[in-house]
Design an enzyme around this catalytic site. Structure first.
Site, PDB file in Angstrom:
ATOM      1  N   CYS A   1       0.989  -1.233  -0.001  1.00  0.00           N
ATOM      2  CA  CYS A   1      -0.113  -0.040   0.019  1.00  0.00           C
ATOM      3  C   CYS A   1       0.892   1.401   0.036  1.00  0.00           C
ATOM      4  O   CYS A   1       1.913   1.464   0.658  1.00  0.00           O
ATOM      5  CB  CYS A   1      -0.952   0.178   1.203  1.00  0.00           C
ATOM      6  SG  CYS A   1      -1.863  -1.480   1.236  1.00  0.00           S
TER       7      CYS A   1
ATOM      8  N   ARG B   1       4.957   1.057  -6.289  1.00  0.00           N
ATOM      9  CA  ARG B   1       4.645  -0.012  -4.949  1.00  0.00           C
ATOM     10  C   ARG B   1       4.018  -1.056  -5.309  1.00  0.00           C
ATOM     11  O   ARG B   1       3.986  -2.205  -4.452  1.00  0.00           O
ATOM     12  CB  ARG B   1       4.402   1.001  -3.884  1.00  0.00           C
ATOM     13  CG  ARG B   1       5.103   1.857  -3.256  1.00  0.00           C
ATOM     14  CD  ARG B   1       4.736   2.739  -2.382  1.00  0.00           C
ATOM     15  NE  ARG B   1       4.410   1.973  -1.123  1.00  0.00           N
ATOM     16  CZ  ARG B   1       5.393   2.074  -0.163  1.00  0.00           C
ATOM     17  NH1 ARG B   1       6.513   2.717  -0.302  1.00  0.00           N
ATOM     18  NH2 ARG B   1       5.458   1.346   1.071  1.00  0.00           N
TER      19      ARG B   1
ATOM     20  N   TRP C   1      -2.906  -2.581  -1.721  1.00  0.00           N
ATOM     21  CA  TRP C   1      -2.358  -3.995  -2.287  1.00  0.00           C
ATOM     22  C   TRP C   1      -2.935  -4.935  -1.256  1.00  0.00           C
ATOM     23  O   TRP C   1      -2.527  -5.224   0.149  1.00  0.00           O
ATOM     24  CB  TRP C   1      -0.844  -4.027  -2.001  1.00  0.00           C
ATOM     25  CG  TRP C   1      -0.155  -5.202  -2.405  1.00  0.00           C
ATOM     26  CD1 TRP C   1       0.025  -5.449  -4.120  1.00  0.00           C
ATOM     27  CD2 TRP C   1       0.435  -6.536  -2.052  1.00  0.00           C
ATOM     28  NE1 TRP C   1       0.645  -6.637  -4.146  1.00  0.00           N
ATOM     29  CE2 TRP C   1       0.832  -7.318  -3.026  1.00  0.00           C
ATOM     30  CE3 TRP C   1       0.690  -6.675  -0.779  1.00  0.00           C
ATOM     31  CZ2 TRP C   1       1.470  -8.545  -2.664  1.00  0.00           C
ATOM     32  CZ3 TRP C   1       1.262  -8.080  -0.109  1.00  0.00           C
ATOM     33  CH2 TRP C   1       1.697  -8.696  -1.353  1.00  0.00           C
TER      34      TRP C   1
ATOM     35  N   ASN D   1      -1.295   1.344   5.672  1.00  0.00           N
ATOM     36  CA  ASN D   1      -0.648   0.508   5.177  1.00  0.00           C
ATOM     37  C   ASN D   1      -0.092  -0.435   6.445  1.00  0.00           C
ATOM     38  O   ASN D   1       0.397  -0.013   7.241  1.00  0.00           O
ATOM     39  CB  ASN D   1       0.532   0.963   4.571  1.00  0.00           C
ATOM     40  CG  ASN D   1       1.748   0.409   3.984  1.00  0.00           C
ATOM     41  OD1 ASN D   1       1.455  -0.814   4.035  1.00  0.00           O
ATOM     42  ND2 ASN D   1       2.777   0.860   3.650  1.00  0.00           N
ATOM     43  N   GLY D   2      -0.127  -1.963   6.165  1.00  0.00           N
ATOM     44  CA  GLY D   2       0.222  -2.723   7.227  1.00  0.00           C
ATOM     45  C   GLY D   2      -0.674  -3.760   7.538  1.00  0.00           C
ATOM     46  O   GLY D   2      -1.819  -3.766   6.787  1.00  0.00           O
TER      47      GLY D   2
ATOM     48  N   GLU E   1      19.726 -14.783 -10.908  1.00  0.00           N
ATOM     49  CA  GLU E   1      19.147 -13.504 -11.091  1.00  0.00           C
ATOM     50  C   GLU E   1      18.360 -13.357 -12.447  1.00  0.00           C
ATOM     51  O   GLU E   1      17.380 -12.548 -12.584  1.00  0.00           O
ATOM     52  CB  GLU E   1      20.223 -12.498 -10.781  1.00  0.00           C
ATOM     53  CG  GLU E   1      19.696 -10.948 -11.014  1.00  0.00           C
ATOM     54  CD  GLU E   1      18.526 -10.635 -10.114  1.00  0.00           C
ATOM     55  OE1 GLU E   1      18.275 -11.341  -8.970  1.00  0.00           O
ATOM     56  OE2 GLU E   1      18.107  -9.510 -10.349  1.00  0.00           O
TER      57      GLU E   1
ATOM     58  N   LYS F   1      14.515 -12.577 -13.018  1.00  0.00           N
ATOM     59  CA  LYS F   1      13.965 -11.296 -13.795  1.00  0.00           C
ATOM     60  C   LYS F   1      12.979 -11.591 -14.825  1.00  0.00           C
ATOM     61  O   LYS F   1      11.893 -11.316 -15.330  1.00  0.00           O
ATOM     62  CB  LYS F   1      15.193 -10.757 -14.679  1.00  0.00           C
ATOM     63  CG  LYS F   1      15.950  -9.945 -13.745  1.00  0.00           C
ATOM     64  CD  LYS F   1      15.478  -8.651 -13.149  1.00  0.00           C
ATOM     65  CE  LYS F   1      15.159  -8.476 -11.861  1.00  0.00           C
ATOM     66  NZ  LYS F   1      15.743  -8.729 -10.658  1.00  0.00           N
TER      67      LYS F   1
ATOM     68  N   GLU G   1       9.540 -12.993 -13.187  1.00  0.00           N
ATOM     69  CA  GLU G   1       8.934 -11.841 -12.595  1.00  0.00           C
ATOM     70  C   GLU G   1       8.460 -11.014 -13.667  1.00  0.00           C
ATOM     71  O   GLU G   1       7.220 -10.223 -13.462  1.00  0.00           O
ATOM     72  CB  GLU G   1       9.582 -11.224 -11.683  1.00  0.00           C
ATOM     73  CG  GLU G   1      10.667 -10.367 -11.913  1.00  0.00           C
ATOM     74  CD  GLU G   1      11.366  -9.560 -10.680  1.00  0.00           C
ATOM     75  OE1 GLU G   1      12.381  -9.124 -10.636  1.00  0.00           O
ATOM     76  OE2 GLU G   1      10.321  -9.247  -9.639  1.00  0.00           O
TER      77      GLU G   1
ATOM     78  N   HIS H   1      21.594 -34.017 -11.933  1.00  0.00           N
ATOM     79  CA  HIS H   1      20.976 -34.831 -10.709  1.00  0.00           C
ATOM     80  C   HIS H   1      19.518 -34.251 -10.833  1.00  0.00           C
ATOM     81  O   HIS H   1      18.876 -34.664  -9.485  1.00  0.00           O
ATOM     82  CB  HIS H   1      21.660 -34.040  -9.321  1.00  0.00           C
ATOM     83  CG  HIS H   1      23.148 -34.317  -9.143  1.00  0.00           C
ATOM     84  ND1 HIS H   1      23.458 -35.393  -9.009  1.00  0.00           N
ATOM     85  CD2 HIS H   1      24.322 -33.299  -9.249  1.00  0.00           C
ATOM     86  CE1 HIS H   1      24.917 -35.350  -8.730  1.00  0.00           C
ATOM     87  NE2 HIS H   1      25.405 -34.027  -9.013  1.00  0.00           N
TER      88      HIS H   1
ATOM     89  N   LYS I   1       7.028  -3.393  -5.165  1.00  0.00           N
ATOM     90  CA  LYS I   1       8.288  -2.919  -4.999  1.00  0.00           C
ATOM     91  C   LYS I   1       8.841  -3.117  -3.475  1.00  0.00           C
ATOM     92  O   LYS I   1       9.991  -3.695  -3.321  1.00  0.00           O
ATOM     93  CB  LYS I   1       8.406  -1.589  -5.445  1.00  0.00           C
ATOM     94  CG  LYS I   1       9.869  -1.046  -5.400  1.00  0.00           C
ATOM     95  CD  LYS I   1      10.749  -1.525  -6.641  1.00  0.00           C
ATOM     96  CE  LYS I   1      12.215  -0.878  -6.336  1.00  0.00           C
ATOM     97  NZ  LYS I   1      12.899  -1.924  -7.289  1.00  0.00           N
TER      98      LYS I   1
HETATM   99  C1  AGP Z   1      13.549  -8.093  -7.481  1.00  0.00           C
HETATM  100  O1  AGP Z   1      13.506  -7.874  -8.855  1.00  0.00           O
HETATM  101  C2  AGP Z   1      12.320  -8.104  -6.597  1.00  0.00           C
HETATM  102  N1  AGP Z   1      11.600  -7.038  -6.840  1.00  0.00           N
HETATM  103  C3  AGP Z   1      12.427  -8.802  -5.332  1.00  0.00           C
HETATM  104  O2  AGP Z   1      12.944 -10.051  -5.157  1.00  0.00           O
HETATM  105  C4  AGP Z   1      13.241  -7.770  -4.227  1.00  0.00           C
HETATM  106  O3  AGP Z   1      14.679  -7.809  -4.452  1.00  0.00           O
HETATM  107  C5  AGP Z   1      12.761  -8.123  -2.708  1.00  0.00           C
HETATM  108  O4  AGP Z   1      11.615  -8.224  -2.553  1.00  0.00           O
HETATM  109  C6  AGP Z   1      13.700  -7.668  -1.716  1.00  0.00           C
HETATM  110  O5  AGP Z   1      13.609  -6.231  -1.567  1.00  0.00           O
HETATM  111  P1  AGP Z   1      14.291  -5.263  -1.049  1.00  0.00           P
HETATM  112  O6  AGP Z   1      15.779  -5.399  -1.539  1.00  0.00           O
HETATM  113  O7  AGP Z   1      14.000  -3.847  -0.923  1.00  0.00           O
HETATM  114  O8  AGP Z   1      14.505  -5.917   0.345  1.00  0.00           O
END
Ligand code: AGP
Length: 573
Positions: free
Chosen positions: A2, A27, A72, A98-99, A446, A450, A453, A469, A568
């Protein structure tokens, strides 16, 4: 997560809130809404995008004070009813939050017994009803608000307004909240980006703080006593947060990596942190998602005795010791909870590696080192990942007495055109494998993260040696396997893994050192990168994989800046 924004000024609340909400879209959210404060409250909220509200907002009365929210969903599906703001029975009080209010069930049943009627399925709605209940006891709004907040358990950043008063009441615990100070106007938001076009002067609200702002004043109290919180001058400009001519924030942020990494390496705190870490016998590293990958890359490079834990599993596995917490946002609930756990058991010192200045992790850590990547708006971490690597490799180089490395990211960026072409092929695939050995296994992870996601393609990463394996059973005619194969001690074995893939009809897509004839000969999809320190190769090798995921997502028609179901900054556990 949120996003919240509040505005108290002489007029124009509608536009300020709308613009603030748009800047908080990154966000991640599923619904949005706002409330304006006049002689009575005016509310507009719905499931969907902020842009959908924009067309309807013109019919609202103009006001000087108001609050806005991007939701959210945690409790209750995304819907008009569950969108914030929430109101009490009399519709005189409006609240955004938010929370998570953990004790909302008990509070709700108590309120229902007292005759309160609930409209939504949210935990948040208890708050306006509780305020109404307290106001009925003939006390002022601040007293009522304080009493309510003291009964809440869980995490929150709350803003509340009441009809006829141009004040915004706020409280914070474990969810980000910052005040922006203007002239004849003040702001509240989950992120400074929401008020950067108006002011750069910010006051970070601390956990446990309660208070109010109006157009002229701010009031903050902690434990019932008035407190002064320091001002911070935010260096990021509003322009920093804009797209700068790129079609998406993500592409802009990928291209900002040479500067982000160079700026980050200038920070003298890297040397200080290296000195501190050099005295430790062991180091626990905790992080989530891409930040976890940065921690893993450090483990491959470093001679320090390190252990890496995923934030959400930390509580179950932590046995004590000094901790390095890595987080772009500094607000990831799992990572913050891990740090609180260290504190609770008196486990050791906490070092933070953070991008967002003033975030919660910077205040919880004993010592913080920053990445200087600037605001990252795209949900996918790109420049903040390579900047985290820059800090960690900088620390490693310091500890080994090596020269601080330089990274030829520009050459990696020159693969953009080829990645765009390759994305045509990738966009047609059901699944993609990524493999690497040693530090390159991190690059593979990584790259796969990417791709899944952003392009929503099943992308799985394995250490090259792990293929035999199990995963090899899935390699058949036409299955693409991205092989990360720099010129390091693992190269020969990686060539073996690539041959295993080819033997089963898989299609290797190989990233190696430019001019590597052997690699070129085993795959007609070979992409050359500049020579790098073998331990630090992820920092340059990840760049084409970011570009590949970006172009694949765009080609498939997805918005790479706002991937579905993701946020985010993940501020719930
Ligand atoms: C990465 O592309 C993601 N958005 C996600 O994995 C992110 O790295 C993770 O939520 C951790 O966030 P932070 O680095 O703000 O703690």
């Amino acid at each position: 997560m949120c996003g919240i924004v509040g505005y108290a000024g002489g007029g124009g609340a509608r536009e300020v809130l709308l613009r603030g909400l748009k800047s908080l879209e990154y966000r991640g959210y599923d619904s949005a809404g706002l409330a304006l404060c006049g002689d009575r409250l005016h509310l507009l909220k719905d499931a969907g995008r902020v842009a959908d509200l924009e067309v309807r907002i013109e019919h609202m009365t103009e006001a000087g004070t108001g609050i806005g929210h991007t939701r959210w969903a945690t409790h209750g599906v995304p819907s008009q009813i569950n969108a914030h703001p929430h109101t009490d029975c009399t519709r005189k009080v409006a609240v955004i939050h938010n929370g998570i209010i953990e004790n909302f069930m008990e509070l709700k049943s108590e309120l229902m017994k007292g005759g309160h009627k609930f409209k939504s399925d949210t935990d948040t709605e208890v708050i306006p009803h509780m305020i109404e209940e307290e106001l009925n006891k003939q006390q002022g709004m601040m007293d009522a608000f304080r009493k309510v907040v003291n009964k809440l358990e869980g995490s929150y950043a709350i803003l509340a307004i009441i009809e006829g008063k141009n004040e915004i009441y706020f409280a914070r615990k474990h969810s980000p909240l910052v005040i922006g100070l203007g002239r004849g106007e003040n702001f509240l938001a989950s992120d400074v980006i929401a008020f950067l076009p108006h002011t750069r002067c910010a006051v970070f609200v601390k956990d446990g703080d309660i208070g109010w702002v109006n157009s002229e004043k701010i009031y903050v109290e902690a434990d019932g006593n008035k407190v002064e919180r320091p001002f911070t001058n935010i260096e990021w400009s509003a322009e920093d947060a804009m797209k700068g001519g790129y079609p998406h924030f993500m592409l802009k942020e990928i291209y900002e990596q040479p500067d982000a990494v160079a700026n980050t390496l200038l920070d003298a705190r890297i040397e200080q942190l290296a000195t501190e870490l050099g005295h430790l016998k062991e180091l626990e590293i905790v992080a989530a998602g891409t930040s976890y990958h940065a921690g893993l890359a450090f483990m491959y490079a470093s001679d320090l005795k390190t252990r890496l834990l995923v934030s959400s599993e930390f509580r179950a596995l932590y046995k004590g010791g000094d901790v390095l917490a890595i987080s772009q946002s500094g607000e990831t609930a799992d990572t913050l909870q891990a740090v609180r756990q260290v504190r609770a058991v008196n486990g050791g010192k906490v070092f933070g590696l953070v991008n967002v200045n003033g975030s919660t992790l910077t205040r919880l850590a004993d010592q913080t080192v920053y990445t200087h990547a600037g605001p990252e708006i795209g949900v996918a971490a790109t420049k903040t990942f390579t900047s985290q690597l820059a800090v960690l490799y900088g620390i490693d180089a310091e500890l080994k007495g090596k020269k601080i490395p330089t990274f030829d990211i520009e050459s990696a960026l020159r693969l953009n055109g080829e990645m765009k072409k390759l994305s045509i092929d990738m966009s047609r695939r059901q699944g993609i494998f990524y493999i690497g050995r040693g530090p390159s296994s991190v690059t593979a992870r990584e790259g796969a993260l990417k791709m899944k996601e952003l392009a929503y393609i099943q992308a799985e990463a394995y250490e090259g040696g792990e293929l035999k394996h199990g995963p090899l059973a899935l390699i058949e005619e036409g299955v693409p396997v991205v092989a990360v194969c720099p010129n390091d001690i693992h190269r020969k074995k990686m060539i073996g893994s690539i041959e295993e893939v080819k033997a089963r009809g898989g299609v290797p897509v190989v990233f190696g050192e430019a001019g590597d004839k052997e690699l070129k000969a085993i795959s007609d999809r070979f992409y050359g990168l500049p020579a790098t320190d073998p331990f630090y190769s992820p920092l340059t090798y990840v760049v084409p994989l970011q570009l590949l995921a970006y172009h694949t997502a765009v080609l498939l028609g997805w918005d790479p800046d706002k991937p579905r179901n993701l946020a985010k900054s993940v501020t719930v556990e």
